[in-house]
Scaffold this motif. Structure first.
Motif, short mmCIF file in Angstrom:
data_model
loop_
_atom_site.label_atom_id
_atom_site.label_comp_id
_atom_site.label_asym_id
_atom_site.label_seq_id
_atom_site.Cartn_x
_atom_site.Cartn_y
_atom_site.Cartn_z
N GLN A 5 0.86 -1.18 0.00
CA GLN A 5 0.00 0.00 0.00
C GLN A 5 0.90 1.23 0.00
OE1 GLN A 5 -2.25 0.48 3.61
NE2 GLN A 5 -3.53 2.09 2.75
N VAL A 6 0.71 2.09 -0.99
CA VAL A 6 1.47 3.33 -1.06
C VAL A 6 0.75 4.35 -0.18
CG1 VAL A 6 2.39 5.14 -2.54
CG2 VAL A 6 2.26 2.79 -3.38
N LEU A 7 1.46 4.89 0.79
CA LEU A 7 0.90 5.84 1.74
C LEU A 7 0.97 7.26 1.19
CD1 LEU A 7 2.52 4.34 4.95
CD2 LEU A 7 0.22 3.91 4.06
N PRO A 8 0.14 8.18 1.70
CA PRO A 8 0.14 9.57 1.21
C PRO A 8 1.51 10.26 1.32
CG PRO A 8 -1.77 9.19 2.59
CD PRO A 8 -0.91 7.97 2.68
N ASN A 9 2.32 9.85 2.29
CA ASN A 9 3.63 10.49 2.47
C ASN A 9 4.70 9.90 1.54
OD1 ASN A 9 4.15 8.00 3.62
ND2 ASN A 9 4.61 8.79 5.65
N GLY A 10 4.29 8.96 0.66
CA GLY A 10 5.22 8.39 -0.30
C GLY A 10 5.85 7.09 0.15
N HIS A 11 5.75 6.76 1.43
CA HIS A 11 6.28 5.50 1.93
C HIS A 11 5.34 4.36 1.54
CE1 HIS A 11 8.33 8.29 4.86
NE2 HIS A 11 9.35 7.58 4.38
N CYS A 12 5.85 3.15 1.65
CA CYS A 12 5.04 1.97 1.34
C CYS A 12 4.84 1.15 2.60
CB CYS A 12 5.72 1.11 0.29
SG CYS A 12 5.77 1.89 -1.33
N ASP A 13 3.67 0.57 2.72
CA ASP A 13 3.34 -0.31 3.83
C ASP A 13 3.10 -1.70 3.24
OD1 ASP A 13 2.70 -1.22 6.33
OD2 ASP A 13 0.64 -0.47 6.30
N TYR A 14 3.81 -2.70 3.76
CA TYR A 14 3.66 -4.07 3.27
C TYR A 14 2.94 -4.89 4.33
CZ TYR A 14 7.07 -2.81 -0.28
OH TYR A 14 7.72 -2.22 -1.32
N LYS A 15 1.98 -5.68 3.89
CA LYS A 15 1.24 -6.57 4.79
C LYS A 15 1.41 -7.99 4.30
CE LYS A 15 -2.01 -3.06 5.91
NZ LYS A 15 -2.85 -2.68 6.91
N TRP A 16 1.76 -8.88 5.23
CA TRP A 16 1.93 -10.29 4.92
C TRP A 16 0.67 -11.01 5.32
CZ3 TRP A 16 6.82 -12.65 3.58
CH2 TRP A 16 7.83 -11.72 3.39
N ILE A 17 0.13 -11.81 4.42
CA ILE A 17 -1.09 -12.56 4.69
C ILE A 17 -0.84 -14.01 4.32
CG2 ILE A 17 -3.53 -12.83 4.12
CD1 ILE A 17 -3.57 -9.87 3.37
N ARG A 18 -1.21 -14.90 5.21
CA ARG A 18 -1.07 -16.32 4.90
C ARG A 18 -2.09 -16.68 3.82
NH1 ARG A 18 -0.01 -20.35 9.48
NH2 ARG A 18 2.21 -19.94 9.58
N SER A 19 -1.64 -17.29 2.77
CA SER A 19 -2.52 -17.57 1.64
C SER A 19 -3.59 -18.60 1.97
CB SER A 19 -1.71 -18.03 0.43
OG SER A 19 -0.97 -19.19 0.75
N ASN A 20 -3.36 -19.44 2.97
CA ASN A 20 -4.36 -20.46 3.30
C ASN A 20 -5.59 -19.89 4.00
OD1 ASN A 20 -3.03 -19.91 5.68
ND2 ASN A 20 -2.92 -22.03 6.33
N ILE A 21 -5.56 -18.61 4.41
CA ILE A 21 -6.73 -18.04 5.07
C ILE A 21 -7.60 -17.22 4.10
CG2 ILE A 21 -5.62 -17.97 7.32
CD1 ILE A 21 -5.35 -14.92 6.94
N ILE A 22 -7.13 -17.05 2.86
CA ILE A 22 -7.88 -16.28 1.87
C ILE A 22 -8.99 -17.17 1.30
CG2 ILE A 22 -7.77 -15.09 -0.34
CD1 ILE A 22 -4.84 -14.43 0.34
N ARG A 23 -10.21 -16.71 1.41
CA ARG A 23 -11.35 -17.47 0.90
C ARG A 23 -11.78 -17.02 -0.49
NH1 ARG A 23 -15.10 -17.63 6.27
NH2 ARG A 23 -13.61 -18.78 7.54
N GLU A 24 -11.71 -15.71 -0.73
CA GLU A 24 -12.20 -15.17 -1.99
C GLU A 24 -11.42 -13.91 -2.32
OE1 GLU A 24 -16.47 -13.60 -3.80
OE2 GLU A 24 -16.34 -14.28 -1.73
N VAL A 25 -11.20 -13.67 -3.60
CA VAL A 25 -10.51 -12.47 -4.05
C VAL A 25 -11.42 -11.77 -5.04
CG1 VAL A 25 -8.49 -11.57 -5.28
CG2 VAL A 25 -8.25 -13.56 -3.77
N PRO A 31 -6.35 -2.34 -12.36
CA PRO A 31 -5.06 -2.08 -11.72
C PRO A 31 -4.51 -0.72 -12.13
CG PRO A 31 -4.81 -3.66 -13.51
CD PRO A 31 -6.29 -3.41 -13.34
N LYS A 32 -3.78 -0.11 -11.23
CA LYS A 32 -3.14 1.16 -11.53
C LYS A 32 -1.78 0.87 -12.17
CE LYS A 32 -5.31 3.47 -7.66
NZ LYS A 32 -5.11 4.11 -6.36
#
Length: 134
Positions: A5-25, A31-32
């Protein structure tokens, strides 16, 4: 899965998600266009780090009392700095000595007299320190 996620201040925030908990996308839009490319990730190293973090979290979870007062947790934290301690429901176990509410030297029970006296002495000192700092 790693989300960026690109933040308003220009920095990036990364989030790690375990793929086995994703039910639907679902796509929330097209896409930008982004000129930046993510660097290659060593998946073996990432898995090793994730396993280490999970082991560390499980170990740390043993140090948090469930349903105990803040004072009880403070006493546990102080004792665990110098002794191996663990929670047994609302009781603190140190060196085979059980400390029950209200977590005072008189509430210590153990079979080994030397261990019992050691825990009582450390507990008494920590209670004095905790009381003085609050």
């Amino acid at each position: 899965l790693i989300l960026r996620q690109v933040l308003p201040n220009g920095h990036c925030d990364y989030k790690w998600i375990r793929s086995n908990i994703i039910r639907e996308v679902r796509a929330s839009g097209p896409p930008k266009l982004v000129e930046d490319f993510l660097p290659a990730v060593d998946l073996r190293q990432a898995e090793a780090q994730a396993a280490e973090a999970e082991t560390r979290a499980q170990s740390q979870a043993k140090h948090w009392g469930v349903g105990v007062s803040q004072r009880a947790q403070e006493i546990f934290n102080a004792l665990s700095k110098t002794m191996e301690c663990e929670w047994d429901q609302e009781d603190i176990l140190c060196f085979g000595v059980r400390i029950t509410k209200p977590y005072a030297p008189d509430n210590c029970v153990g079979e080994n007299i030397q261990e019992l006296e050691r825990v009582k002495k450390v507990l008494e000192g920590e209670l004095v320190r905790i009381t003085a700092s609050s």
